[in-house]
Scaffold this motif. Structure first.
Motif, mmCIF file in Angstrom:
data_model
loop_
_atom_site.group_PDB
_atom_site.id
_atom_site.type_symbol
_atom_site.label_atom_id
_atom_site.label_comp_id
_atom_site.label_asym_id
_atom_site.label_seq_id
_atom_site.Cartn_x
_atom_site.Cartn_y
_atom_site.Cartn_z
ATOM 1 N N ALA A 72 -5.344 5.187 2.806
ATOM 2 C CA ALA A 72 -5.857 6.621 2.285
ATOM 3 C C ALA A 72 -5.289 7.843 1.373
ATOM 4 N N ASP A 73 -3.695 7.623 2.424
ATOM 5 C CA ASP A 73 -2.589 8.662 2.213
ATOM 6 C C ASP A 73 -2.347 7.966 0.931
ATOM 7 N N ALA A 74 -2.075 6.897 0.232
ATOM 8 C CA ALA A 74 -1.298 6.846 -0.948
ATOM 9 C C ALA A 74 -1.997 7.301 -2.320
ATOM 10 N N TRP A 75 -3.334 8.172 -2.303
ATOM 11 C CA TRP A 75 -4.281 9.056 -2.801
ATOM 12 C C TRP A 75 -3.824 10.287 -2.541
ATOM 13 N N SER B 20 -5.253 -2.014 -6.940
ATOM 14 C CA SER B 20 -4.721 -3.144 -6.127
ATOM 15 C C SER B 20 -5.861 -3.694 -5.449
ATOM 16 N N THR B 21 -5.992 -4.477 -3.929
ATOM 17 C CA THR B 21 -7.510 -4.789 -3.581
ATOM 18 C C THR B 21 -8.315 -4.085 -3.292
ATOM 19 N N GLY B 22 -8.642 -2.768 -3.385
ATOM 20 C CA GLY B 22 -9.027 -1.358 -3.370
ATOM 21 C C GLY B 22 -9.477 -2.161 -4.953
ATOM 22 N N GLY B 23 -9.439 -2.589 -5.937
ATOM 23 C CA GLY B 23 -9.648 -2.462 -7.291
ATOM 24 C C GLY B 23 -11.197 -3.848 -6.313
ATOM 25 N N SER C 61 -10.061 3.751 -3.288
ATOM 26 C CA SER C 61 -10.191 2.590 -2.658
ATOM 27 C C SER C 61 -8.680 2.169 -2.229
ATOM 28 N N HIS C 62 -7.575 1.850 -1.777
ATOM 29 C CA HIS C 62 -6.322 2.082 -1.798
ATOM 30 C C HIS C 62 -5.624 0.025 -1.633
ATOM 31 N N GLY C 63 -4.855 0.170 -1.897
ATOM 32 C CA GLY C 63 -4.514 -0.968 -1.131
ATOM 33 C C GLY C 63 -3.655 -2.031 -0.480
ATOM 34 N N TRP C 64 -3.348 -2.934 -0.114
ATOM 35 C CA TRP C 64 -2.630 -3.525 0.708
ATOM 36 C C TRP C 64 -0.994 -2.836 0.482
#
Length: 280
Positions: free
Chosen positions: A33-36, A95-98, A26-29
């Motif tokens: 999904a590309d961040a992973w 981050s936000t995904g957390g 789960s990605h941040g703000w």
């Protein structure tokens, strides 16, 4: 491209690659999904099924006027997990995904989840209050709202400097990483991204953390300029009943990209420990 359609008609984009025990990111703000991507390729090559989604109003998912709040984010995640029928799942949130995966577990339980990872994550609460004096004042988040609304294209480029620690002396700056952040941010919808600022800053995840009893890796850089470690990881590790705290000396907020090999190794070791426990 694969999507699920949620109960309120929102299309949520996701990637689903590889096979084996599932790991969902789960990605941040204000990313996607590309961040992973680097973590997904790394774990996919190690024999894991890797999944990542674009939060509503981010990336390739529907840009919605309503529902850009943490309860709905958690419900969207639950619909994705149930649609794909995932079990023995490793949840990884940045981050936000957390906050999203924490609220998912607090709201929907952990029956499908084996273990979780919080990297540079916002829980338990980022906002400074009388009960949370180590948080950031509301003026910080009002500034993020104003920068995003007035000229988010420039604001996102400027944000990459503290996000990746590129404003520190002697740090090698990757213009490619900066432009990648900008591109992901600009893919999302302005309304939803503005709404999301309150969700990562003003939502208190303390009660969610208290409900989580599976193993959780809490990883955080001690030079995180976006989510200060004192108001987040150090407190989360105390609240969680089964936490392992990993502090990265000098680590920035975008650690999974700036130090991807180090984080990938820690992530794999944590997952393999879980596999060993399951086998035992």
């Amino acid at each position: 491209m694969p999507f699920i359609t949620t109960a309120d008609g929102t299309q949520i984009f996701y990637k689903d690659q590889g096979s084996g025990q599932p790991v969902l990111f789960s990605h941040g703000w204000p990313l996607s999904a590309d961040a992973w991507d680097a973590q997904m390729v790394f774990l996919g090559r190690q024999g894991y099924r890797v999944i990542a989604h674009d939060r509503r109003s981010h990336g390739r998912s529907s840009q919605t006027w309503e529902g850009n709040h943490m309860d709905q984010y958690a419900d969207d995640l639950a619909e994705l997990i149930e649609t794909l029928d995932l079990h023995d799942l490793i949840l990884v949130g940045h981050s936000t995904g957390g906050g999203e995966i924490t609220h998912y577990m607090g709201r929907h339980g952990t029956a499908r989840v084996a273990k979780a990872v919080l990297l540079g994550a916002v829980p338990p609460l980022m906002l400074k209050t009388e009960a949370n004096p180590g948080g950031l004042p509301i003026e910080v988040f009002d500034g993020i709202r104003k920068g995003t609304y007035d000229d988010r294209s420039q604001f996102y480029m400027d944000l990459t400097m503290p996000f990746y620690g590129y404003n520190r002396p002697g740090v090698a700056i990757s213009e490619g990483v900066r432009h990648g952040f900008w591109l992901q941010g600009m893919m999302g919808g302005l309304k939803g991204q503005l709404d999301c600022i309150a969700e990562f800053s003003e939502v208190d995840y303390t009660e969610d953390l208290k409900k989580i009893h599976i193993p959780v890796l809490v990883a955080h850089g001690d030079d995180d300029q976006i989510v200060p470690i004192g108001a987040s990881a150090l407190k989360s590790a105390e609240i969680l009943s089964n936490a392992t705290l990993k502090i990265y000396p000098g680590g920035d907020h975008g650690y999974a990209q700036t130090h991807q090999d180090a984080f990938n190794a820690d992530l794999l070791a944590f997952i393999r420990d879980q596999a060993a426990e399951a086998a035992a």
